[in-house]
Design a protein around this motif. Structure first.
Motif, PDB file in Angstrom:
ATOM      1  N   ASP A 143       8.090 -19.526  17.796  1.00 20.42           N
ATOM      2  CA  ASP A 143       9.395 -19.020  18.218  1.00 20.42           C
ATOM      3  C   ASP A 143       9.302 -17.551  18.623  1.00 20.42           C
ATOM      4  N   TYR A 180      24.809 -20.719  18.058  1.00 21.96           N
ATOM      5  CA  TYR A 180      23.358 -20.765  18.211  1.00 21.96           C
ATOM      6  C   TYR A 180      22.977 -20.506  19.671  1.00 21.96           C
ATOM      7  N   CYS A 193      20.648 -17.365  20.960  1.00 23.08           N
ATOM      8  CA  CYS A 193      19.391 -17.583  21.685  1.00 23.08           C
ATOM      9  C   CYS A 193      19.283 -16.768  22.971  1.00 23.08           C
TER      10      CYS A 193
END
Length: 169
Positions: free
Chosen positions: A89, A42, A46
């Protein structure tokens, strides 16, 4: 018969939760699609360097729910015009996309995108292509909203109720 479709709809927590509620969906697994890095984390996703999209692998029984019904719900859960952003987001990992492994699904996807396009002046920003790869996300991302009912989610809660009713008379 079970089939699989991969849906990138921004943060995968809400998308996975939404599709897990649909009668006929066998599983909804959060993960990363089309990464140029094998089995990315993750944290690495990102950064944007993996080209991965937060995606949900939806396994469904096509005798109980159709791909068309799933896509209809999907399109209502996203902003189809937004590029690299859903809700709060922002980043390439939050782009929208529909990825398939069965070439027969392509015609259904293209038809639904074309129908959706008739409602907008700007182009639909949803990728649609064969799946290159999919890596399940870390365990803490799986069933996130079941474990954290007050967790962040960009999906309208009304859709959760509607998802439970798909295919019911």
């Amino acid at each position: 018969m079970n089939k699989t479709i991969y849906l990138a709809g921004g943060c995968f927590w809400g998308t996975a939760h939404l599709f897990s509620l649909v009668p006929g969906v066998v599983s909804a697994t959060a993960g990363y699609a089309n990464s140029i890095v094998e089995n990315p984390s993750y944290k690495l996703v990102c950064t944007g360097i993996t080209n991965a999209a937060e995606t949900v692998m939806v396994v469904y029984n096509d005798q109980k729910v159709s791909l068309s019904s799933l896509l209809s719900l999907y399109f209502r859960s996203i902003d189809p015009l937004s590029i690299n952003r859903q809700g709060g987001d922002i980043g390439t990992q939050y782009r929208t996309g529909i990825y398939y492994t069965d070439s027969a699904d392509s015609a259904v996807i293209e038809s639904q995108i074309a129908a959706l396009q008739t409602h907008y002046d700007k182009p639909i920003a949803v990728e649609h292509s064969p799946l290159i790869n999919f890596y399940p996300a870390e365990e803490y991302h799986q069933d996130y909203l079941y474990k954290n009912p007050d967790g962040y989610c960009h999906v309208d809660p009304i859709l959760f109720r509607e998802a439970r009713e798909i295919g019911k008379p």
